[in-house]
Motif scaffolding. Structure first.
Motif, PDB file in Angstrom:
ATOM      1  N   ARG A 112       0.860  -1.191   0.000  1.00 20.81           N
ATOM      2  CA  ARG A 112       0.000   0.000   0.000  1.00 20.81           C
ATOM      3  C   ARG A 112       0.892   1.235   0.000  1.00 20.81           C
ATOM      4  NH1 ARG A 112      -0.188   3.644   3.656  1.00 20.81           N
ATOM      5  NH2 ARG A 112      -1.835   5.214   3.657  1.00 20.81           N
ATOM      6  N   THR A 113       0.500   2.249  -0.712  1.00 13.50           N
ATOM      7  CA  THR A 113       1.242   3.493  -0.713  1.00 13.50           C
ATOM      8  C   THR A 113       0.267   4.659  -0.729  1.00 13.50           C
ATOM      9  OG1 THR A 113       3.108   4.658  -1.742  1.00 13.50           O
ATOM     10  CG2 THR A 113       1.475   3.679  -3.227  1.00 13.50           C
ATOM     11  N   ARG A 114       0.809   5.868  -0.709  1.00 11.71           N
ATOM     12  CA  ARG A 114      -0.055   7.050  -0.690  1.00 11.71           C
ATOM     13  C   ARG A 114       0.671   8.205  -1.359  1.00 11.71           C
ATOM     14  NH1 ARG A 114      -4.595   8.997   1.519  1.00 11.71           N
ATOM     15  NH2 ARG A 114      -4.701  11.185   2.137  1.00 11.71           N
ATOM     16  N   THR A 115      -0.022   8.921  -2.229  1.00  9.41           N
ATOM     17  CA  THR A 115       0.536  10.109  -2.862  1.00  9.41           C
ATOM     18  C   THR A 115       0.429  11.312  -1.918  1.00  9.41           C
ATOM     19  OG1 THR A 115      -1.604  10.474  -3.920  1.00  9.41           O
ATOM     20  CG2 THR A 115       0.107   9.361  -5.226  1.00  9.41           C
ATOM     21  N   THR A 116       1.199  12.354  -2.211  1.00 11.59           N
ATOM     22  CA  THR A 116       1.153  13.568  -1.404  1.00 11.59           C
ATOM     23  C   THR A 116       0.017  14.479  -1.881  1.00 11.59           C
ATOM     24  OG1 THR A 116       2.702  14.716  -2.857  1.00 11.59           O
ATOM     25  CG2 THR A 116       3.634  13.453  -1.038  1.00 11.59           C
ATOM     26  N   PRO A 117      -0.373  15.431  -1.047  1.00 13.63           N
ATOM     27  CA  PRO A 117      -1.396  16.389  -1.490  1.00 13.63           C
ATOM     28  C   PRO A 117      -0.899  17.231  -2.661  1.00 13.63           C
ATOM     29  CG  PRO A 117      -1.118  16.442   0.900  1.00 13.63           C
ATOM     30  CD  PRO A 117       0.004  15.632   0.355  1.00 13.63           C
ATOM     31  N   ALA A 118      -1.823  17.768  -3.419  1.00 13.79           N
ATOM     32  CA  ALA A 118      -1.461  18.699  -4.484  1.00 13.79           C
ATOM     33  C   ALA A 118      -0.715  19.889  -3.899  1.00 13.79           C
ATOM     34  CB  ALA A 118      -2.712  19.172  -5.219  1.00 13.79           C
ATOM     35  N   ALA A 119       0.173  20.478  -4.693  1.00 16.42           N
ATOM     36  CA  ALA A 119       1.054  21.524  -4.186  1.00 16.42           C
ATOM     37  C   ALA A 119       0.303  22.682  -3.554  1.00 16.42           C
ATOM     38  CB  ALA A 119       1.946  22.028  -5.314  1.00 16.42           C
ATOM     39  N   ASP A 120      -0.890  22.993  -4.071  1.00 15.53           N
ATOM     40  CA  ASP A 120      -1.643  24.134  -3.556  1.00 15.53           C
ATOM     41  C   ASP A 120      -2.799  23.716  -2.658  1.00 15.53           C
ATOM     42  OD1 ASP A 120      -3.163  22.947  -5.490  1.00 15.53           O
ATOM     43  OD2 ASP A 120      -3.746  24.809  -6.504  1.00 15.53           O
ATOM     44  N   ALA A 121      -2.808  22.443  -2.230  1.00 20.69           N
ATOM     45  CA  ALA A 121      -3.928  21.941  -1.443  1.00 20.69           C
ATOM     46  C   ALA A 121      -3.838  22.434   0.003  1.00 20.69           C
ATOM     47  CB  ALA A 121      -3.950  20.414  -1.471  1.00 20.69           C
ATOM     48  N   ALA A 122      -4.989  22.779   0.569  1.00 17.46           N
ATOM     49  CA  ALA A 122      -5.068  23.170   1.980  1.00 17.46           C
ATOM     50  C   ALA A 122      -5.273  21.903   2.807  1.00 17.46           C
ATOM     51  CB  ALA A 122      -6.202  24.161   2.193  1.00 17.46           C
ATOM     52  N   THR A 123      -4.184  21.272   3.193  1.00 14.53           N
ATOM     53  CA  THR A 123      -4.236  19.994   3.897  1.00 14.53           C
ATOM     54  C   THR A 123      -4.457  20.219   5.388  1.00 14.53           C
ATOM     55  OG1 THR A 123      -2.706  19.090   2.269  1.00 14.53           O
ATOM     56  CG2 THR A 123      -2.944  17.870   4.332  1.00 14.53           C
ATOM     57  N   ASP A 124      -5.383  19.460   5.980  1.00 11.50           N
ATOM     58  CA  ASP A 124      -5.714  19.638   7.396  1.00 11.50           C
ATOM     59  C   ASP A 124      -4.682  19.001   8.321  1.00 11.50           C
ATOM     60  OD1 ASP A 124      -8.055  20.984   6.769  1.00 11.50           O
ATOM     61  OD2 ASP A 124      -9.217  19.115   6.688  1.00 11.50           O
ATOM     62  N   THR A 269      21.463  12.188  -1.478  1.00  9.04           N
ATOM     63  CA  THR A 269      20.085  12.061  -0.999  1.00  9.04           C
ATOM     64  C   THR A 269      19.501  13.392  -0.565  1.00  9.04           C
ATOM     65  OG1 THR A 269      20.887  11.485   1.224  1.00  9.04           O
ATOM     66  CG2 THR A 269      20.339   9.663  -0.272  1.00  9.04           C
ATOM     67  N   TYR A 270      20.110  14.517  -0.916  1.00  7.85           N
ATOM     68  CA  TYR A 270      19.445  15.766  -0.534  1.00  7.85           C
ATOM     69  C   TYR A 270      18.469  16.175  -1.640  1.00  7.85           C
ATOM     70  CZ  TYR A 270      22.522  19.359  -2.927  1.00  7.85           C
ATOM     71  OH  TYR A 270      23.195  20.168  -3.802  1.00  7.85           O
ATOM     72  N   ARG A 271      17.245  16.458  -1.194  1.00  9.92           N
ATOM     73  CA  ARG A 271      16.136  16.702  -2.113  1.00  9.92           C
ATOM     74  C   ARG A 271      14.984  17.309  -1.305  1.00  9.92           C
ATOM     75  NH1 ARG A 271      16.344  11.678  -0.134  1.00  9.92           N
ATOM     76  NH2 ARG A 271      14.511  10.342   0.013  1.00  9.92           N
ATOM     77  N   ARG A 272      13.918  17.635  -1.962  1.00 12.71           N
ATOM     78  CA  ARG A 272      12.809  18.331  -1.304  1.00 12.71           C
ATOM     79  C   ARG A 272      11.494  17.717  -1.745  1.00 12.71           C
ATOM     80  NH1 ARG A 272      14.174  23.115  -2.956  1.00 12.71           N
ATOM     81  NH2 ARG A 272      15.472  23.605  -1.151  1.00 12.71           N
ATOM     82  N   LEU A 273      10.600  17.500  -0.800  1.00 10.51           N
ATOM     83  CA  LEU A 273       9.255  17.012  -1.072  1.00 10.51           C
ATOM     84  C   LEU A 273       8.252  17.993  -0.476  1.00 10.51           C
ATOM     85  CD1 LEU A 273       9.718  13.221  -0.201  1.00 10.51           C
ATOM     86  CD2 LEU A 273       9.673  14.241  -2.477  1.00 10.51           C
ATOM     87  N   ARG A 274       7.145  18.177  -1.177  1.00  7.30           N
ATOM     88  CA  ARG A 274       6.125  19.122  -0.726  1.00  7.30           C
ATOM     89  C   ARG A 274       4.842  18.367  -0.393  1.00  7.30           C
ATOM     90  NH1 ARG A 274       5.234  24.543  -0.731  1.00  7.30           N
ATOM     91  NH2 ARG A 274       3.104  25.298  -1.037  1.00  7.30           N
ATOM     92  N   PHE A 275       4.183  18.797   0.691  1.00  8.76           N
ATOM     93  CA  PHE A 275       2.942  18.187   1.137  1.00  8.76           C
ATOM     94  C   PHE A 275       1.869  19.270   1.225  1.00  8.76           C
ATOM     95  CE2 PHE A 275       6.340  15.456   2.358  1.00  8.76           C
ATOM     96  CZ  PHE A 275       5.845  14.176   2.225  1.00  8.76           C
ATOM     97  N   GLY A 276       1.374  19.658   0.035  1.00  3.74           N
ATOM     98  CA  GLY A 276       0.378  20.706  -0.035  1.00  3.74           C
ATOM     99  C   GLY A 276       0.907  22.013   0.532  1.00  3.74           C
ATOM    100  N   ARG A 277       0.003  22.806   1.077  1.00  2.40           N
ATOM    101  CA  ARG A 277       0.404  24.065   1.700  1.00  2.40           C
ATOM    102  C   ARG A 277       0.772  23.877   3.162  1.00  2.40           C
ATOM    103  NH1 ARG A 277      -4.237  26.984  -1.028  1.00  2.40           N
ATOM    104  NH2 ARG A 277      -5.137  27.228   1.039  1.00  2.40           N
ATOM    105  N   LEU A 278       0.720  22.625   3.637  1.00  3.97           N
ATOM    106  CA  LEU A 278       0.977  22.392   5.053  1.00  3.97           C
ATOM    107  C   LEU A 278       2.459  22.220   5.370  1.00  3.97           C
ATOM    108  CD1 LEU A 278      -0.319  22.160   7.805  1.00  3.97           C
ATOM    109  CD2 LEU A 278      -0.679  19.717   7.398  1.00  3.97           C
ATOM    110  N   ALA A 279       3.230  21.549   4.495  1.00  4.10           N
ATOM    111  CA  ALA A 279       4.626  21.283   4.843  1.00  4.10           C
ATOM    112  C   ALA A 279       5.506  21.105   3.618  1.00  4.10           C
ATOM    113  CB  ALA A 279       4.716  20.023   5.713  1.00  4.10           C
ATOM    114  N   ASP A 280       6.712  21.628   3.723  1.00  3.50           N
ATOM    115  CA  ASP A 280       7.815  21.286   2.829  1.00  3.50           C
ATOM    116  C   ASP A 280       8.817  20.482   3.638  1.00  3.50           C
ATOM    117  OD1 ASP A 280       6.891  22.549   0.569  1.00  3.50           O
ATOM    118  OD2 ASP A 280       7.917  24.433   0.984  1.00  3.50           O
TER     119      ASP A 280
END
Length: 522
Positions: A112-124, A269-280
């Motif tokens: 099982r896996t899960r994608t991240t929120p859209a870059a502009d998503a208001a994640t709770d 291994t240095y890189r950046r992932l975004r989780f909507g507007r809640l976290a980078d």
């Protein structure tokens, strides 16, 4: 829902999926999918044996694979140790998916896996587990089992020392080996690192965790050798163990073959992932560019502005990323602790065990120069950047030190608390690797309490630490707070170890100070 393996049993010379499946580095529209095929019994990891085989993969929106989200095929060969990676794209943001592989009628376990929120998503809300430092010979990976059983995690963040390079009986000593590692000798070659990664992937709890959640990983030193730096390591003797650069190339190749990680800048291994507007999430590589650790007690080396932990390019990348981030929370995955910590006030009888744990001389335990304390100019530049540019809600997530910590991070420890902290740091303890009570051979929460009190007295920004626990931590992010729940295993030598909540701390958005909270997130 709990995962079922869904695997077809291989017989005789049929292909097998003996090392499980994994996913990692999720994006809003995709995720890496991973597995390793054993095409024939002799084609064990690192052997170089086995013909190429065609591997089919599929990903779906349901565990029964009725609603397909993608499928394809690729070849697994000895060139990549029969590992395969699929960058599955065209997926929907913030969505659970299930995936599997097959070869010649043999089907892998289901992951099982899960994608991240859209870059502009208001994640709770977001929840990440954090783990580090899993020495095979030091115990069982029950922490991974407890994470596999959780259904509320967006990802598992592994902060380094996923594998250890030592030969059997080197760490821990022979008298304390819980289960022997393979291969039995210290790994130095591509075949050796491949074999070690393969052996770790025979652990059922590790496989269960990777099948249950996407993994986001960085390396620390033991993926190469103890206290690694650009030109060598404490656990590498050039005259006896060969060329360091060749060893590093082998270790990195095996790592990227066996881990669901996208190679980033310069194969690091240095890189950046975004989780909507809640976290980078900014992920660091603190081994590929660092200068050699300074001589203990040499303040000129420790403070030398020409010495670096991060490398100029990575530090500029991190500073610019933190400045540009419009997310509520700025997370930084760092393999070694950034908070300044002095150990000199610890009672003499406890200096020895702490020195053994930290890898520093028993007679001069003032700071741990393998972490940011040994490279103070890089730290000053980064923390001053946060202060001067009023960058708030920065949370460092750290491994390495085999202890749980909750720290407020000041630019200068001497000016704390008159000067407010500029960030928060949560340090997760080891999955199994030795900590203070293991080295002292003492019951947990007995002798170590003296050292914990001494460290807190000398370091007022350290709000809490536990030197004895093994386990994991879970971070919850919301618009209002970042809360870390620390967990401890009942006994790392017991494969059926239970897990218990130990302590929780949170920082509120816009306020870098920490407060204790009585309950873990539900």
């Amino acid at each position: 829902m709990p995962l079922t393996t869904g695997a077809t049993t291989a017989r005789g010379a049929d292909p097998a999926f003996a090392h499980g499946v994994a996913s990692g580095d999720p994006l809003p529209d995709g995720v890496l999918l991973w597995t390793r095929v054993t095409p024939e019994p002799a084609a064990v990891p690192g052997s170089g044996k086995g013909d190429p085989v065609e591997v089919s993969w599929e990903i779906a929106e349901d565990p029964d694979f009725r609603t397909s989200a993608g499928r394809g095929s690729l070849r697994a060969s000895a060139d990549s140790d029969h590992t395969v990676k699929v960058d599955a794209r065209g997926l929907r943001p913030a969505t659970d998916y299930w995936y599997r592989f097959s070869v010649a009628g043999v089907t892998s376990p289901t992951g099982r896996t899960r994608t991240t929120p859209a870059a502009d998503a208001a994640t709770d809300r977001l929840r990440f587990a954090t783990v580090s430092c899993a020495s095979w010979e030091s115990g069982w990976f029950a922490a991974y089992r407890h994470l596999a059983e959780r259904s509320d995690l967006d990802a598992v963040l592994h902060l380094g020392d996923f594998v250890y390079e030592y030969g059997t009986g080197e760490y821990p000593t022979e008298d304390d080996v819980i289960r022997p590692v393979h291969p039995p000798e210290e790994v130095r070659t591509l075949a050796g690192y491949r074999a070690r990664h393969g052996h770790y992937h025979t652990d059922p709890d590790l496989r269960a965790m990777q099948a249950a959640h996407p993994l986001i990983a960085i390396w620390d030193d033991h993926e190469f050798a103890n206290d690694a730096w650009t030109g060598g390591a404490e656990n590498h003797t050039p005259g006896e163990e060969g060329d360091w650069a060749r060893r590093v190339r082998a270790a990195k190749q095996a790592y990227f073959e066996w881990m669901p990680v996208r190679p980033a800048v310069e194969g690091t291994t240095y890189r950046r992932l975004r989780f909507g507007r809640l976290a980078d999430l900014h992920l660091l590589d603190l081994r590929s560019f660092r200068d050699q650790q300074p001589t203990f007690g040499d303040g000129d080396q420790i403070d030398d502005p020409n010495r670096t932990l991060t490398g100029r390019r990575q530090l500029d990348w991190l500073k610019s990323g933190l400045s540009a981030s419009e997310a509520t929370w700025r997370l930084v995955g760092t393999s070694v602790m950034i908070s300044p910590v002095a150990f000199g006030s610890v009672p003499t009888k406890l200096l020895g065990p702490l020195a053994e744990l930290l890898g520093v001389p028993r007679g001069g335990l003032a700071v741990n120069v393998d972490q940011w304390d040994g490279y103070t100019d890089d730290r000053r530049e980064l923390l001053s950047h946060l202060r001067d540019n009023r960058i708030d809600n920065t949370v460092f997530l750290t491994g390495d030190i085999h202890m749980h910590w909750a720290n407020e991070v000041p630019v200068s420890a001497a000016d704390y608390p008159q000067e407010e902290p500029v960030a928060t740091e949560f340090v997760v303890t080891s999955v199994t690797s030795d900590n203070v009570d293991d080295i002292l051979r003492a019951p947990p929460n007995t002798l170590s309490g003296v050292a914990e009190s001494a460290v807190r007295a000398a370091n007022r920004h350290v709000r809490w630490l536990d030197m004895d626990a093994h386990g994991y931590a879970v971070l919850e992010l919301s618009a209002e707070h970042a809360q870390m729940d620390f967990y401890a295993l009942s006994d790392k030598t017991d494969p059926e170890a239970t897990s218990a909540h130990l302590r929780s701390y949170r920082c509120r958005s816009g306020h870098p100070g920490l407060e204790r909270t009585d309950h873990p997130v539900s």
